[in-house]
Design a protein around this motif. Structure first.
Motif, PDB file in Angstrom:
ATOM      1  N   GLN A   1       0.839  -1.202   0.000  1.00 17.91           N
ATOM      2  CA  GLN A   1       0.000   0.000   0.000  1.00 17.91           C
ATOM      3  C   GLN A   1       0.876   1.255   0.000  1.00 17.91           C
ATOM      4  O   GLN A   1       0.601   2.222  -0.722  1.00 17.91           O
ATOM      5  CB  GLN A   1      -0.914   0.007   1.227  1.00 17.91           C
ATOM      6  N   ILE A   2       1.930   1.243   0.779  1.00 23.19           N
ATOM      7  CA  ILE A   2       2.811   2.414   0.854  1.00 23.19           C
ATOM      8  C   ILE A   2       3.534   2.618  -0.488  1.00 23.19           C
ATOM      9  O   ILE A   2       3.664   3.755  -0.962  1.00 23.19           O
ATOM     10  CB  ILE A   2       3.810   2.257   2.021  1.00 23.19           C
ATOM     11  N   ALA A   3       3.961   1.517  -1.095  1.00 21.33           N
ATOM     12  CA  ALA A   3       4.604   1.637  -2.417  1.00 21.33           C
ATOM     13  C   ALA A   3       3.624   2.222  -3.430  1.00 21.33           C
ATOM     14  O   ALA A   3       3.992   3.063  -4.263  1.00 21.33           O
ATOM     15  CB  ALA A   3       5.108   0.265  -2.873  1.00 21.33           C
ATOM     16  N   ASP A   4       2.362   1.783  -3.362  1.00 27.54           N
ATOM     17  CA  ASP A   4       1.341   2.337  -4.263  1.00 27.54           C
ATOM     18  C   ASP A   4       1.136   3.833  -4.006  1.00 27.54           C
ATOM     19  O   ASP A   4       0.954   4.621  -4.941  1.00 27.54           O
ATOM     20  CB  ASP A   4       0.009   1.597  -4.084  1.00 27.54           C
ATOM     21  N   TYR A   5       1.143   4.230  -2.737  1.00 26.06           N
ATOM     22  CA  TYR A   5       1.016   5.656  -2.402  1.00 26.06           C
ATOM     23  C   TYR A   5       2.168   6.447  -3.038  1.00 26.06           C
ATOM     24  O   TYR A   5       1.963   7.536  -3.585  1.00 26.06           O
ATOM     25  CB  TYR A   5       1.047   5.857  -0.879  1.00 26.06           C
ATOM     26  N   CYS A   6       3.374   5.897  -2.954  1.00 23.12           N
ATOM     27  CA  CYS A   6       4.536   6.597  -3.524  1.00 23.12           C
ATOM     28  C   CYS A   6       4.377   6.744  -5.041  1.00 23.12           C
ATOM     29  O   CYS A   6       4.676   7.807  -5.605  1.00 23.12           O
ATOM     30  CB  CYS A   6       5.827   5.847  -3.196  1.00 23.12           C
ATOM     31  N   ASP A   7       3.902   5.680  -5.694  1.00 26.21           N
ATOM     32  CA  ASP A   7       3.705   5.732  -7.150  1.00 26.21           C
ATOM     33  C   ASP A   7       2.662   6.780  -7.518  1.00 26.21           C
ATOM     34  O   ASP A   7       2.836   7.556  -8.460  1.00 26.21           O
ATOM     35  CB  ASP A   7       3.255   4.361  -7.680  1.00 26.21           C
TER      36      ASP A   7
ATOM     37  N   GLY B   1       3.893  14.555  -9.416  1.00 27.99           N
ATOM     38  CA  GLY B   1       5.123  15.340  -9.275  1.00 27.99           C
ATOM     39  C   GLY B   1       5.652  15.406  -7.863  1.00 27.99           C
ATOM     40  O   GLY B   1       6.485  16.252  -7.540  1.00 27.99           O
ATOM     41  N   VAL B   2       5.170  14.503  -6.992  1.00 27.69           N
ATOM     42  CA  VAL B   2       5.596  14.510  -5.591  1.00 27.69           C
ATOM     43  C   VAL B   2       6.782  13.569  -5.425  1.00 27.69           C
ATOM     44  O   VAL B   2       6.750  12.409  -5.854  1.00 27.69           O
ATOM     45  CB  VAL B   2       4.436  14.074  -4.673  1.00 27.69           C
ATOM     46  N   THR B   3       7.837  14.076  -4.790  1.00 21.41           N
ATOM     47  CA  THR B   3       9.064  13.292  -4.658  1.00 21.41           C
ATOM     48  C   THR B   3       9.252  12.727  -3.251  1.00 21.41           C
ATOM     49  O   THR B   3      10.141  11.902  -3.033  1.00 21.41           O
ATOM     50  CB  THR B   3      10.288  14.167  -4.993  1.00 21.41           C
ATOM     51  N   GLU B   4       8.453  13.169  -2.305  1.00 16.30           N
ATOM     52  CA  GLU B   4       8.631  12.728  -0.919  1.00 16.30           C
ATOM     53  C   GLU B   4       7.275  12.774  -0.222  1.00 16.30           C
ATOM     54  O   GLU B   4       6.565  13.769  -0.331  1.00 16.30           O
ATOM     55  CB  GLU B   4       9.602  13.695  -0.244  1.00 16.30           C
ATOM     56  N   ILE B   5       6.930  11.679   0.474  1.00 21.71           N
ATOM     57  CA  ILE B   5       5.669  11.674   1.217  1.00 21.71           C
ATOM     58  C   ILE B   5       5.937  11.430   2.695  1.00 21.71           C
ATOM     59  O   ILE B   5       6.955  10.841   3.071  1.00 21.71           O
ATOM     60  CB  ILE B   5       4.672  10.615   0.684  1.00 21.71           C
ATOM     61  N   ALA B   6       5.014  11.896   3.515  1.00 27.45           N
ATOM     62  CA  ALA B   6       5.054  11.582   4.945  1.00 27.45           C
ATOM     63  C   ALA B   6       3.792  10.813   5.301  1.00 27.45           C
ATOM     64  O   ALA B   6       2.691  11.241   4.956  1.00 27.45           O
ATOM     65  CB  ALA B   6       5.151  12.856   5.777  1.00 27.45           C
TER      66      ALA B   6
ATOM     67  N   PRO C   1      10.513   6.814  -0.799  1.00 25.04           N
ATOM     68  CA  PRO C   1      10.695   8.206  -0.347  1.00 25.04           C
ATOM     69  C   PRO C   1       9.671   8.595   0.712  1.00 25.04           C
ATOM     70  O   PRO C   1       8.778   9.422   0.490  1.00 25.04           O
ATOM     71  CB  PRO C   1      10.504   9.006  -1.642  1.00 25.04           C
ATOM     72  N   VAL C   2       9.806   7.988   1.887  1.00 26.90           N
ATOM     73  CA  VAL C   2       8.787   8.055   2.929  1.00 26.90           C
ATOM     74  C   VAL C   2       9.367   8.653   4.203  1.00 26.90           C
ATOM     75  O   VAL C   2      10.488   8.337   4.582  1.00 26.90           O
ATOM     76  CB  VAL C   2       8.274   6.619   3.205  1.00 26.90           C
ATOM     77  N   LYS C   3       8.592   9.517   4.845  1.00 29.97           N
ATOM     78  CA  LYS C   3       8.938  10.004   6.180  1.00 29.97           C
ATOM     79  C   LYS C   3       7.982   9.387   7.184  1.00 29.97           C
ATOM     80  O   LYS C   3       6.800   9.170   6.878  1.00 29.97           O
ATOM     81  CB  LYS C   3       8.831  11.533   6.235  1.00 29.97           C
ATOM     82  N   VAL C   4       8.500   9.134   8.365  1.00 25.79           N
ATOM     83  CA  VAL C   4       7.705   8.501   9.417  1.00 25.79           C
ATOM     84  C   VAL C   4       7.053   9.599  10.250  1.00 25.79           C
ATOM     85  O   VAL C   4       7.743  10.379  10.912  1.00 25.79           O
ATOM     86  CB  VAL C   4       8.604   7.627  10.319  1.00 25.79           C
ATOM     87  N   GLY C   5       5.727   9.665  10.190  1.00 19.99           N
ATOM     88  CA  GLY C   5       5.050  10.758  10.881  1.00 19.99           C
ATOM     89  C   GLY C   5       3.763  10.343  11.530  1.00 19.99           C
ATOM     90  O   GLY C   5       3.350   9.177  11.500  1.00 19.99           O
ATOM     91  N   LEU C   6       3.118  11.315  12.133  1.00 18.60           N
ATOM     92  CA  LEU C   6       1.809  11.140  12.764  1.00 18.60           C
ATOM     93  C   LEU C   6       1.059  12.459  12.660  1.00 18.60           C
ATOM     94  O   LEU C   6       1.684  13.525  12.623  1.00 18.60           O
ATOM     95  CB  LEU C   6       1.957  10.865  14.262  1.00 18.60           C
TER      96      LEU C   6
ATOM     97  N   LEU D   1      -5.974   5.610  -1.621  1.00 26.61           N
ATOM     98  CA  LEU D   1      -5.016   5.723  -2.732  1.00 26.61           C
ATOM     99  C   LEU D   1      -5.430   6.716  -3.817  1.00 26.61           C
ATOM    100  O   LEU D   1      -4.603   7.509  -4.269  1.00 26.61           O
ATOM    101  CB  LEU D   1      -4.809   4.329  -3.347  1.00 26.61           C
ATOM    102  N   ASP D   2      -6.687   6.690  -4.225  1.00 26.33           N
ATOM    103  CA  ASP D   2      -7.054   7.535  -5.376  1.00 26.33           C
ATOM    104  C   ASP D   2      -7.070   9.023  -5.043  1.00 26.33           C
ATOM    105  O   ASP D   2      -7.250   9.861  -5.923  1.00 26.33           O
ATOM    106  CB  ASP D   2      -8.402   7.089  -5.971  1.00 26.33           C
ATOM    107  N   ARG D   3      -6.880   9.364  -3.764  1.00 26.42           N
ATOM    108  CA  ARG D   3      -6.825  10.786  -3.400  1.00 26.42           C
ATOM    109  C   ARG D   3      -5.404  11.243  -3.076  1.00 26.42           C
ATOM    110  O   ARG D   3      -5.185  12.428  -2.766  1.00 26.42           O
ATOM    111  CB  ARG D   3      -7.726  11.045  -2.200  1.00 26.42           C
ATOM    112  N   VAL D   4      -4.459  10.330  -3.112  1.00 26.15           N
ATOM    113  CA  VAL D   4      -3.075  10.688  -2.759  1.00 26.15           C
ATOM    114  C   VAL D   4      -2.583  11.803  -3.685  1.00 26.15           C
ATOM    115  O   VAL D   4      -2.701  11.694  -4.916  1.00 26.15           O
ATOM    116  CB  VAL D   4      -2.155   9.448  -2.844  1.00 26.15           C
ATOM    117  N   SER D   5      -2.114  12.874  -3.093  1.00 26.19           N
ATOM    118  CA  SER D   5      -1.541  14.025  -3.819  1.00 26.19           C
ATOM    119  C   SER D   5      -2.540  14.691  -4.773  1.00 26.19           C
ATOM    120  O   SER D   5      -2.143  15.356  -5.737  1.00 26.19           O
ATOM    121  CB  SER D   5      -0.262  13.626  -4.557  1.00 26.19           C
ATOM    122  N   GLU D   6      -3.823  14.528  -4.458  1.00 25.10           N
ATOM    123  CA  GLU D   6      -4.879  15.150  -5.255  1.00 25.10           C
ATOM    124  C   GLU D   6      -4.695  16.674  -5.311  1.00 25.10           C
ATOM    125  O   GLU D   6      -4.426  17.299  -4.297  1.00 25.10           O
ATOM    126  CB  GLU D   6      -6.226  14.828  -4.594  1.00 25.10           C
ATOM    127  N   ARG D   7      -4.815  17.221  -6.494  1.00 32.09           N
ATOM    128  CA  ARG D   7      -4.751  18.676  -6.747  1.00 32.09           C
ATOM    129  C   ARG D   7      -3.436  19.324  -6.298  1.00 32.09           C
ATOM    130  O   ARG D   7      -3.390  20.515  -5.963  1.00 32.09           O
ATOM    131  CB  ARG D   7      -5.954  19.374  -6.121  1.00 32.09           C
TER     132      ARG D   7
END
Ligand SMILES: [Zn+2]
Ligand SMILES: [Zn+2]
Length: 291
Positions: free
Chosen positions: A22-28, A34-39, A99-104, A254-260
């Motif tokens: 799931q996390i790999a899919d989020y990164c994709d 155009g996002v290079t890093e997610i938290a 390219p993941v940051k560990v957050g809350l 997933l389908d809303r990741v990095s929306e807009r």
């Protein structure tokens, strides 16, 4: 661009799962925008560890029995997962080169943030978002609950914004977190004072005093406010105070990741915002992000 506000689970799901795929899919999906890093910033109130710390806080912060009961049910539904397992999964994703940051996303608990901070200090977080989602025991942005919605008709909008700004100011002053999430979330239901300048000033001042960054988020477009967080005049105040900014979608699936993100990028560039705050082990650095 960065997407520094992502959830693994929707609010409807009580039974949660942990999956590297799931996390790999989020990164994709983020990369497609155009996002290079997610938290990864799951809600702290998803984890049983928080209830051990804050207890039935609604019994002291809220006097309305309807709202008390509703919050008890909310926590019974949400706080079921294990924080250790979540952090381990995020660390594993990072170790695999994603390219993941560990957050809350950390909720504000009045008078209890020192205890919450002591819990969080036990984990190797990269970034902590600070959020106010409720006033006392009132979940003012819970459009799925009739009792919460009805409260908007029992209170004056100015008082709602006052109470929200007080909570943000207290949360910021505790310095428990790194980034103010959706800074003007109180506009969620589209109830906005006729002249919000006074409240925008207060929110910007709280961020400045605390040294926290703030979030430019596309999630506001999904609400009745129909605009990004923060409103442009509040963004201008943040920038005037040199408050560092992140960008975020606050997706819960997933389908809303990095929306807009593209729209956020436009707002950023028309505001003269070219550098964004990135975090590693709670240390901030400013990064230039291309289109
Ligand atoms: Zn939130
Ligand atoms: Zn969120």
């Amino acid at each position: 661009m960065l997407d520094y506000h992502l959830h693994l689970w929707t609010h409807e799901e009580a039974n949660t799962w942990l999956s590297l795929d799931q996390i790999a899919d989020y990164c994709d999906e983020a990369a497609r925008h155009g996002v290079t890093e997610i938290a990864l910033t799951e809600h702290l109130h998803r984890f049983t560890q928080v209830t051990d710390i804050v207890g039935k806080f609604w019994e002291t912060t809220e006097s309305n029995p309807v709202l008390q009961r509703s919050m008890a049910e909310y926590f019974d539904h949400h706080a079921r997962s294990d924080l250790d397992a979540y952090v381990e999964l995020a660390l594993e994703a990072k170790a695999q080169g994603l390219p993941v940051k560990v957050g809350l996303e950390v909720d504000y608990y009045r008078g209890q943030m020192d205890d919450v901070g002591a819990l969080l200090d036990q984990y190797p977080f990269d970034v902590l978002l600070g959020s106010v989602h409720w006033i006392g025991g009132w979940r003012f942005d819970d459009a799925s609950d009739a009792d919460q919605l009805a409260e908007w008709d029992h209170r004056h909008v100015d008082q709602c914004w006052d109470a929200y700004c007080d909570a943000i100011d207290e949360l910021a002053a505790t310095k428990t977190c790194d980034v103010l999430a959706h800074p003007d979330l109180i506009k969620y239901m589209g109830r906005i004072p006729s002249n919000p300048s006074e409240w925008w000033d207060r929110l910007a001042e709280s961020a400045k005093q605390s040294g926290m960054a703030a979030e430019l988020s596309s999630a506001g477009w999904r609400t009745r406010a129909q605009e990004q967080y923060p409103a442009v005049p509040l963004l201008e105040r943040f920038l005037a105070h040199d408050v560092p900014m992140t960008t975020a979608s606050d997706a819960h699936r997933l389908d809303r990741v990095s929306e807009r993100m593209e729209d956020l990028s436009q707002i950023a560039s028309s505001s003269g915002l070219t550098k964004f705050a990135s975090f590693e082990q709670r240390e901030r650095s400013m990064v230039e992000v291309g289109e």
